[in-house]
Design a protein around this motif. Sequence first.
Motif, PDB file in Angstrom:
ATOM      1  N   SER A  37     -37.428  76.866  74.707  1.00  0.00           N
ATOM      2  CA  SER A  37     -36.654  77.317  75.865  1.00  0.00           C
ATOM      3  C   SER A  37     -35.261  76.714  75.912  1.00  0.00           C
ATOM      4  CB  SER A  37     -37.384  76.970  77.163  1.00  0.00           C
ATOM      5  OG  SER A  37     -37.325  75.581  77.413  1.00  0.00           O
ATOM      6  N   GLY A  39     -34.308  74.015  77.298  1.00  0.00           N
ATOM      7  CA  GLY A  39     -34.008  73.551  78.652  1.00  0.00           C
ATOM      8  C   GLY A  39     -35.287  73.122  79.344  1.00  0.00           C
ATOM      9  N   ARG A  40     -35.196  73.004  80.654  1.00  0.00           N
ATOM     10  CA  ARG A  40     -36.331  72.525  81.448  1.00  0.00           C
ATOM     11  C   ARG A  40     -37.497  73.499  81.414  1.00  0.00           C
ATOM     12  NH1 ARG A  40     -34.519  71.341  87.365  1.00  0.00           N
ATOM     13  NH2 ARG A  40     -36.685  70.676  87.440  1.00  0.00           N
ATOM     14  N   THR A  73     -40.400  84.494  80.226  1.00  0.00           N
ATOM     15  CA  THR A  73     -40.090  83.191  80.832  1.00  0.00           C
ATOM     16  C   THR A  73     -41.190  82.159  80.589  1.00  0.00           C
ATOM     17  OG1 THR A  73     -41.104  83.761  82.957  1.00  0.00           O
ATOM     18  CG2 THR A  73     -38.745  84.268  82.692  1.00  0.00           C
ATOM     19  N   ILE A 105     -37.447  76.939  83.449  1.00  0.00           N
ATOM     20  CA  ILE A 105     -36.857  76.940  84.785  1.00  0.00           C
ATOM     21  C   ILE A 105     -35.390  76.537  84.715  1.00  0.00           C
ATOM     22  CG2 ILE A 105     -39.014  76.532  86.012  1.00  0.00           C
ATOM     23  CD1 ILE A 105     -38.267  73.555  86.178  1.00  0.00           C
ATOM     24  N   ASP A 106     -34.641  76.993  85.732  1.00  0.00           N
ATOM     25  CA  ASP A 106     -33.230  76.624  85.821  1.00  0.00           C
ATOM     26  C   ASP A 106     -33.080  75.365  86.674  1.00  0.00           C
ATOM     27  OD1 ASP A 106     -33.415  77.405  88.507  1.00  0.00           O
ATOM     28  OD2 ASP A 106     -32.449  79.344  88.174  1.00  0.00           O
ATOM     29  N   ARG A 107     -31.849  75.015  87.013  1.00  0.00           N
ATOM     30  CA  ARG A 107     -31.594  73.780  87.777  1.00  0.00           C
ATOM     31  C   ARG A 107     -32.180  73.804  89.181  1.00  0.00           C
ATOM     32  NH1 ARG A 107     -25.583  71.844  85.903  1.00  0.00           N
ATOM     33  NH2 ARG A 107     -26.006  72.173  83.712  1.00  0.00           N
ATOM     34  N   GLU A 108     -32.390  74.994  89.712  1.00  0.00           N
ATOM     35  CA  GLU A 108     -32.978  75.120  91.045  1.00  0.00           C
ATOM     36  C   GLU A 108     -34.501  75.242  90.987  1.00  0.00           C
ATOM     37  OE1 GLU A 108     -30.123  77.220  90.246  1.00  0.00           O
ATOM     38  OE2 GLU A 108     -29.030  75.467  90.992  1.00  0.00           O
ATOM     39  N   LYS A 110     -36.130  77.672  89.472  1.00  0.00           N
ATOM     40  CA  LYS A 110     -36.514  79.101  89.416  1.00  0.00           C
ATOM     41  C   LYS A 110     -36.758  79.498  87.966  1.00  0.00           C
ATOM     42  CE  LYS A 110     -35.387  79.848  93.778  1.00  0.00           C
ATOM     43  NZ  LYS A 110     -36.376  79.616  94.759  1.00  0.00           N
ATOM     44  N   ARG A 112     -36.522  81.263  84.462  1.00  0.00           N
ATOM     45  CA  ARG A 112     -35.389  81.853  83.744  1.00  0.00           C
ATOM     46  C   ARG A 112     -35.878  82.362  82.407  1.00  0.00           C
ATOM     47  NH1 ARG A 112     -34.114  78.584  79.559  1.00  0.00           N
ATOM     48  NH2 ARG A 112     -34.772  76.413  79.745  1.00  0.00           N
TER      49      ARG A 112
END
Length: 118
Positions: A37, A39-40, A73, A105-108, A110, A112
Amino acid sequence: MRVMPMPADANGNGDIFGGWIMAQVDLAGSVLPLRISRGRVATVAVNEFIFKQPVSIGDLLSFYAQVTRIGRTSISVHVEVFAERNPANPHVVKVTEAKLTYVAIDREGKPRAFAQQA
């Protein structure tokens, strides 16, 4: 991933707490989704968890993860855990296996879509 459980990880019977093993499986299972991914990721489901044999203090645990499905996702991962026992005359046994699902997930926090692979 490899780890050796310590006395603080044991229950009153001297076996390693199942929750401790579950946490280690979650860590080992998250490595591939993190890489894919870029990212997170967050654990969204433990689809299956099987304790095949007890784990003891001093067992050397090896965790092997394999991606079984990649969605837009989410990623499903199968993790197998083997214990190497008796250092004087080592033998290896499968002690646990699990299927987990992670979501990018994104920074919030949610969901992605995964980044495009290079």
